[in-house]
Structures are given as structure tokens and as C-alpha cells.
Design a protein around this motif. Structure first.
Motif, PDB file in Angstrom:
ATOM      1  N   GLY A  95      -6.929   5.350   0.076  1.00  0.00           N
ATOM      2  CA  GLY A  95      -7.875   5.565  -1.006  1.00  0.00           C
ATOM      3  C   GLY A  95      -7.332   4.935  -2.263  1.00  0.00           C
ATOM      4  O   GLY A  95      -6.177   5.198  -2.641  1.00  0.00           O
ATOM      5  N   THR A  96      -8.125   4.097  -2.898  1.00  0.00           N
ATOM      6  CA  THR A  96      -7.654   3.368  -4.068  1.00  0.00           C
ATOM      7  C   THR A  96      -8.793   3.191  -5.063  1.00  0.00           C
ATOM      8  O   THR A  96      -9.950   3.039  -4.672  1.00  0.00           O
ATOM      9  N   MET A  97      -8.465   3.224  -6.365  1.00  0.00           N
ATOM     10  CA  MET A  97      -9.475   2.947  -7.385  1.00  0.00           C
ATOM     11  C   MET A  97      -9.463   1.483  -7.814  1.00  0.00           C
ATOM     12  O   MET A  97     -10.513   0.887  -8.026  1.00  0.00           O
ATOM     13  N   TYR A  98      -8.278   0.902  -7.900  1.00  0.00           N
ATOM     14  CA  TYR A  98      -8.172  -0.454  -8.451  1.00  0.00           C
ATOM     15  C   TYR A  98      -7.412  -1.417  -7.547  1.00  0.00           C
ATOM     16  O   TYR A  98      -7.051  -2.509  -7.961  1.00  0.00           O
ATOM     17  N   GLY A  99      -7.130  -0.990  -6.311  1.00  0.00           N
ATOM     18  CA  GLY A  99      -6.585  -1.921  -5.329  1.00  0.00           C
ATOM     19  C   GLY A  99      -5.096  -1.853  -5.103  1.00  0.00           C
ATOM     20  O   GLY A  99      -4.590  -2.455  -4.148  1.00  0.00           O
ATOM     21  N   ASN A 100      -4.335  -1.147  -5.944  1.00  0.00           N
ATOM     22  CA  ASN A 100      -2.876  -1.160  -5.802  1.00  0.00           C
ATOM     23  C   ASN A 100      -2.405  -0.437  -4.543  1.00  0.00           C
ATOM     24  O   ASN A 100      -1.469  -0.885  -3.868  1.00  0.00           O
ATOM     25  N   THR A 101      -3.052   0.672  -4.186  1.00  0.00           N
ATOM     26  CA  THR A 101      -2.685   1.368  -2.951  1.00  0.00           C
ATOM     27  C   THR A 101      -3.052   0.518  -1.739  1.00  0.00           C
ATOM     28  O   THR A 101      -2.332   0.488  -0.735  1.00  0.00           O
ATOM     29  N   LYS A 132      -2.914  -2.718  -1.562  1.00  0.00           N
ATOM     30  CA  LYS A 132      -1.898  -3.772  -1.396  1.00  0.00           C
ATOM     31  C   LYS A 132      -0.696  -3.244  -0.617  1.00  0.00           C
ATOM     32  O   LYS A 132      -0.084  -3.965   0.176  1.00  0.00           O
ATOM     33  N   MET A 133      -0.356  -1.983  -0.829  1.00  0.00           N
ATOM     34  CA  MET A 133       0.742  -1.381  -0.073  1.00  0.00           C
ATOM     35  C   MET A 133       0.377  -1.307   1.417  1.00  0.00           C
ATOM     36  O   MET A 133       1.214  -1.553   2.303  1.00  0.00           O
ATOM     37  N   ALA A 134      -0.892  -0.995   1.690  1.00  0.00           N
ATOM     38  CA  ALA A 134      -1.351  -0.945   3.084  1.00  0.00           C
ATOM     39  C   ALA A 134      -1.202  -2.296   3.759  1.00  0.00           C
ATOM     40  O   ALA A 134      -0.808  -2.379   4.941  1.00  0.00           O
ATOM     41  N   GLU A 135      -1.469  -3.375   3.039  1.00  0.00           N
ATOM     42  CA  GLU A 135      -1.348  -4.727   3.606  1.00  0.00           C
ATOM     43  C   GLU A 135       0.110  -5.027   3.971  1.00  0.00           C
ATOM     44  O   GLU A 135       0.383  -5.632   5.019  1.00  0.00           O
ATOM     45  N   PRO A 185       4.977  14.570  13.190  1.00  0.00           N
ATOM     46  CA  PRO A 185       6.251  14.064  12.674  1.00  0.00           C
ATOM     47  C   PRO A 185       6.056  12.908  11.690  1.00  0.00           C
ATOM     48  O   PRO A 185       5.263  11.994  11.936  1.00  0.00           O
ATOM     49  N   LEU A 186       6.779  12.972  10.568  1.00  0.00           N
ATOM     50  CA  LEU A 186       6.803  11.868   9.595  1.00  0.00           C
ATOM     51  C   LEU A 186       7.852  10.858  10.039  1.00  0.00           C
ATOM     52  O   LEU A 186       9.006  11.219  10.271  1.00  0.00           O
ATOM     53  N   ILE A 187       7.456   9.584  10.130  1.00  0.00           N
ATOM     54  CA  ILE A 187       8.374   8.583  10.697  1.00  0.00           C
ATOM     55  C   ILE A 187       9.288   7.941   9.648  1.00  0.00           C
ATOM     56  O   ILE A 187      10.230   7.243  10.009  1.00  0.00           O
ATOM     57  N   ALA A 188       9.027   8.160   8.362  1.00  0.00           N
ATOM     58  CA  ALA A 188       9.864   7.563   7.311  1.00  0.00           C
ATOM     59  C   ALA A 188       9.635   8.325   6.018  1.00  0.00           C
ATOM     60  O   ALA A 188       8.688   9.101   5.892  1.00  0.00           O
ATOM     61  N   GLU A 189      10.508   8.092   5.063  1.00  0.00           N
ATOM     62  CA  GLU A 189      10.356   8.714   3.757  1.00  0.00           C
ATOM     63  C   GLU A 189       9.073   8.208   3.097  1.00  0.00           C
ATOM     64  O   GLU A 189       8.817   7.005   3.041  1.00  0.00           O
ATOM     65  N   PRO A 190       8.214   9.108   2.594  1.00  0.00           N
ATOM     66  CA  PRO A 190       7.003   8.671   1.903  1.00  0.00           C
ATOM     67  C   PRO A 190       7.332   7.791   0.701  1.00  0.00           C
ATOM     68  O   PRO A 190       8.379   7.961   0.061  1.00  0.00           O
ATOM     69  N   VAL A 191       6.431   6.864   0.412  1.00  0.00           N
ATOM     70  CA  VAL A 191       6.611   5.932  -0.705  1.00  0.00           C
ATOM     71  C   VAL A 191       5.522   6.202  -1.734  1.00  0.00           C
ATOM     72  O   VAL A 191       4.336   6.227  -1.402  1.00  0.00           O
ATOM     73  N   GLU A 192       5.945   6.400  -2.983  1.00  0.00           N
ATOM     74  CA  GLU A 192       4.976   6.584  -4.064  1.00  0.00           C
ATOM     75  C   GLU A 192       5.332   5.649  -5.208  1.00  0.00           C
ATOM     76  O   GLU A 192       6.392   5.770  -5.830  1.00  0.00           O
ATOM     77  N   ALA A 193       4.430   4.718  -5.483  1.00  0.00           N
ATOM     78  CA  ALA A 193       4.665   3.712  -6.522  1.00  0.00           C
ATOM     79  C   ALA A 193       3.994   4.133  -7.825  1.00  0.00           C
ATOM     80  O   ALA A 193       2.897   4.702  -7.812  1.00  0.00           O
ATOM     81  N   LYS A 194       4.666   3.839  -8.933  1.00  0.00           N
ATOM     82  CA  LYS A 194       4.059   4.077 -10.243  1.00  0.00           C
ATOM     83  C   LYS A 194       3.241   2.864 -10.636  1.00  0.00           C
ATOM     84  O   LYS A 194       3.790   1.756 -10.777  1.00  0.00           O
ATOM     85  N   CYS A 195       1.946   3.060 -10.766  1.00  0.00           N
ATOM     86  CA  CYS A 195       0.982   2.022 -11.142  1.00  0.00           C
ATOM     87  C   CYS A 195       0.818   0.973 -10.034  1.00  0.00           C
ATOM     88  O   CYS A 195      -0.218   0.893  -9.404  1.00  0.00           O
ATOM     89  N   ALA A 196       1.826   0.135  -9.834  1.00  0.00           N
ATOM     90  CA  ALA A 196       1.733  -0.896  -8.795  1.00  0.00           C
ATOM     91  C   ALA A 196       3.083  -1.020  -8.105  1.00  0.00           C
ATOM     92  O   ALA A 196       4.134  -0.915  -8.744  1.00  0.00           O
ATOM     93  N   ALA A 197       3.053  -1.242  -6.798  1.00  0.00           N
ATOM     94  CA  ALA A 197       4.293  -1.306  -6.022  1.00  0.00           C
ATOM     95  C   ALA A 197       5.096  -2.552  -6.357  1.00  0.00           C
ATOM     96  O   ALA A 197       4.555  -3.639  -6.536  1.00  0.00           O
ATOM     97  N   CYS A 198       6.417  -2.371  -6.446  1.00  0.00           N
ATOM     98  CA  CYS A 198       7.321  -3.502  -6.634  1.00  0.00           C
ATOM     99  C   CYS A 198       8.711  -3.065  -6.158  1.00  0.00           C
ATOM    100  O   CYS A 198       8.978  -1.878  -5.980  1.00  0.00           O
TER     101      CYS A 198
END
Length: 398
Positions: free
Chosen positions: A258-264, A266-269, A364-377
Motif C-alpha cells: 500500500g502506497t500513496m506516492y510510490g515509495n513503498t 519501489k521497495m517491492a520492486e 514465521p517472519l523470514i527476515a527483519e522488517p524494513v521501514e524506510a523514512k520517506c524513501a528507501a536508501c
């Protein structure tokens, strides 16, 4: 004969196709329509098995009368399932054939009274009871919660045909072909999976109980109330229901975000590309705002891996993702592997609530969740790559 179709020499499909209704149960998209299947058995006594949706009365009656004429009576109306898309013309049938006996179980008759005010001319059957039509000997099997409490199935011991109600049913109108060997089976298998995931999926245990009850029956044909009549590979159809009701899945991953402006997105890609590099071929990416949840649920039912991403939205999940996770918990889907990612701008809400979802559903969670501020980098991208790698590894080891 108004497009009624012979199933056998004296059993007829008298169903109708609905290409006008947009949403099944006012929820699930019907891009390719839906069939409401009803069956007429013509013997020394005549039996009608289920009716169709209420708006189809003219076509339905013409089909029946094209077979038996206007003077013969119908002796029995057998109600396998009371949902109104199948019981909608009970009142019309009773008015046309006032002496008809309505066959059902105890729960059936309570619903007929509540829906249609009909309380007389009923014939109660219990598990294993039989009705003789002449050549055809019908036996009844109670299959409660597949997927309503009154559901039952009717087995014709002469032709070895199982009239299964909604079980083994599918979305999709019948475009000329009525039998499975006349239609595009790839399309109907996917639409049967979508039907199962959204309509029946919560009731895996009752489906398993029904399959065990029917085990050992010689079945030549399955006549469901939606979709094609199954006659070419009965074992495959039954095995699909067996797999789905056990929540068994294939190697593959659904990524929904779910994304409002596309940044989430991009992480999916990034995650999807990593999965592909790691040798996973079955990857489905869905924008939760664009694709109806019914298609996403269908593929979650198909594939072992699920990776969900959400931006923060008013300190919570993005609404389409919130709806999806709520539905998954409600349905009690099991045996999946989970990955989590997301974004936030000034305060969180997406990833923290996805973690709560993981605790509720107990995947089961397979990895540590990732949460980016504004845009992933930087580290966020590395974290997305790790989710893809760990999911691929988990799938290969499953």
C-alpha cells in the motif's frame, strides 16, 4: 430447447448465465460473469435440483418447460443450498408446481420459512436418506458449513453424479461450453481458486470432513451450482479442494503493498528482483489500492510466500492493506511464510501494525522488517534485498 443441455440421457442442465451483475455477493468482481446451475432429472418421478438467482425466472421456466412441457408436474425440488443465488426462484417454482415436495434438511426448512415464508409440502432428509425416482436412486449427504450450515449434497447412484452445491464451484459464465472438456480449464481453475479463497476458504475443516464423508463414492461427474460440470478428471478437482482446504501451497511469492506516492512500491520492486535473481519464478506483485482483494487472496491461497508492505497512514496501516490483513486473520489462513516492509514520513504505523498482524496470524517472519523514512536508501535497500534472499531460501527449504 432454449439452450438446456443434456448431462446424461435424462438429466439436464437448466442453469442460466449472468453477465450483468458486477459484484458477486455485492463484494467480489465478476469480470467474466457467473453461472447459476440447476439440474432437472426426468424419470418416473421428476426432480429439480436447486433453482437459480431470482431475476432469471423467464429463461429458467422456459428451459424446464422445453423439456417436460407445460402439463407435467415436478415431483421434488431438492435444495442443496439456501443462498439466494440458488434458492431465489423457490417461490416461483412452488407457484408453478403447487404440489411439489421441497426436499431438504432441518436447517433448510428454517431458512425457507425465513426467506420465503414457505412452510408446507416439505420432505425432510437426514444423512444417508434416499429418494427413489424410478431408475434414479438419490442419496443425501449432509455437508454443513460448506459453506452455510444447511448445505448438503445429492448423489445419484444410477449415474454416479454428485450434485455438490457450491463445492467445486467457480466464478465465470459458461460461454457455450458447459462441461470441463469444452472450456478453458486454466481460466476456470484460477476462477475456482478465487471462488474458494473468498467464499469457502474459512471453512477448511468442514471441507475436509465432507471429503472424508464422500471418500469411496464412485463419482463420474460433479455438477456444482457455479462454473462448469466436471467430468474429465474428477480426481484432479477433488485433489485441488483437498489441497486448498489444508492450506497447502506452491513455491512462489505474493508481494502486496500500500502506497500513496510510490515509495513503498519501489521497495517491492527491489524485493521482487532479488527473488528472481535467487531463482524464484512465481512472483506476483500487487498494488493493494488498484487490484481487488479477491484476486490477491486467490494468489495468497496459491503461493507459499507472502511479503506485505505498507506506508504509515494516520498512525496505522494503509486502508487496503489493513482490510487485507484483517481478512487473512479472519479466514485463519495457515502454512505461509511472511516478510514485512514499509515507509513512514514523520511517525510510524505501517510496519508496527504489520508486526502485530504477524503475531496474530502466527506465520514465521523470514527476515527483519524494513521501514524506510520517506524513501528507501542505503540500509533500507540492503534490508529489502535480505528479505528477498531469505524468502527464496525459506521457500526452497520448505
Amino acid at each position: 430447447m432454449f439452450n438446456s443441455v443434456k448431462v446424461t440421457e435424462d438429466i439436464y442442465w437448466v442453469g442460466v448465465n449472468d453477465r450483468r451483475t458486477a459484484l458477486f455477493e455485492n463484494l467480489w468482481p465478476l469480470e467474466h460473469g457467473v453461472a447459476y446451475n440447476s439440474y432437472l432429472l426426468v424419470d418416473e418421478k421428476i426432480a429439480l435440483i436447486d433453482t437459480v438467482e431470482g431475476g432469471q425466472v423467464g429463461e429458467y421456466v422456459r428451459k424446464i418447460q422445453s423439456i417436460i412441457g407445460t402439463h407435467k408436474k415436478i415431483d421434488y425440488l431438492i435444495i442443496n443450498h439456501m443462498e439466494p443465488d440458488h434458492s431465489g426462484l423457490i417461490q416461483s417454482v412452488v407457484e408453478l408446481y403447487p404440489d411439489i415436495k421441497i426436499v431438504g434438511n432441518e436447517k433448510t426448512f428454517g431458512m425457507i420459512a425465513d426467506f420465503y415464508g414457505i412452510t408446507n409440502n416439505t420432505h425432510l432428509v437426514k444423512d444417508g436418506d434416499e429418494i427413489n425416482l424410478g431408475k434414479h436412486q438419490l442419496k443425501f449427504y449432509m455437508t454443513p458449513m460448506v459453506h452455510w450450515p444447511e448445505t448438503m449434497m445429492t448423489y445419484d447412484q444410477s449415474s454416479q453424479i454428485l450434485f455438490s452445491g457450491d463445492a467445486f464451484g467457480s466464478f465465470g459464465a459458461l460461454d457455450g461450453g458447459i462441461f470441463d472438456d469444452e472450456v478453458d480449464l486454466v481460466f476456470f481453475e484460477e476462477e475456482m481458486r478465487r471462488y474458494y479463497a473468498n467464499i469457502v476458504g474459512k471453512y477448511g475443516a468442514p471441507v475436509q470432513a465432507a471429503l472424508k464423508k464422500l471418500h469411496g463414492l464412485e463419482i463420474s461427474t460433479i455438477c456444482a451450482t457455479h462454473g462448469p460440470i466436471w467430468r474429465s478428471d474428477i480426481q484432479k478437482v477433488v485433489s485441488l479442494y483437498d489441497q486448498w482446504s489444508k492450506c497447502e501451497a506452491e513455491e512462489g511469492v505474493v508481494i502486496v503493498y500500500g502506497t500513496m506516492y510510490g515509495n513503498t512500491g519501489k521497495m517491492a520492486e527491489t524485493i521482487a528482483r532479488t527473488l528472481s535473481e535467487e531463482g524464484i519464478k512465481n512472483i506476483k506483485i500487487y498494488d493493494g489500492s488498484k487490484t481487488h482483494m479477491s484476486y490477491i487472496l486467490r494468489d495468497i491461497w496459491k503461493y507459499k510466500g507472502l511479503i506485505i508492505g505498507s506506508c504509515a497512514y494516520n498512525n496505522n496501516l494503509f486502508p487496503p492493506i489493513e482490510s487485507l490483513t484483517s481478512k487473512l486473520v479472519h479466514m485463519g489462513v495457515k502454512n505461509r511464510i511472511l516478510g514485512i516492509f514499509g515507509t513512514y514520513s514523520w511517525s510510524g504505523g505501517g510496519v508496527i501494525n504489520l508486526k502485530k498482524f504477524a503475531e496474530q496470524i502466527k506465520w514465521p517472519l523470514i527476515a527483519e522488517p524494513v521501514e524506510a523514512k520517506c524513501a528507501a536508501c542505503g540500509n533500507d535497500i540492503d534490508g529489502c534485498v535480505m528479505i528477498g534472499k531469505q524468502m527464496a531460501k525459506a521457500l526452497k527449504e520448505a
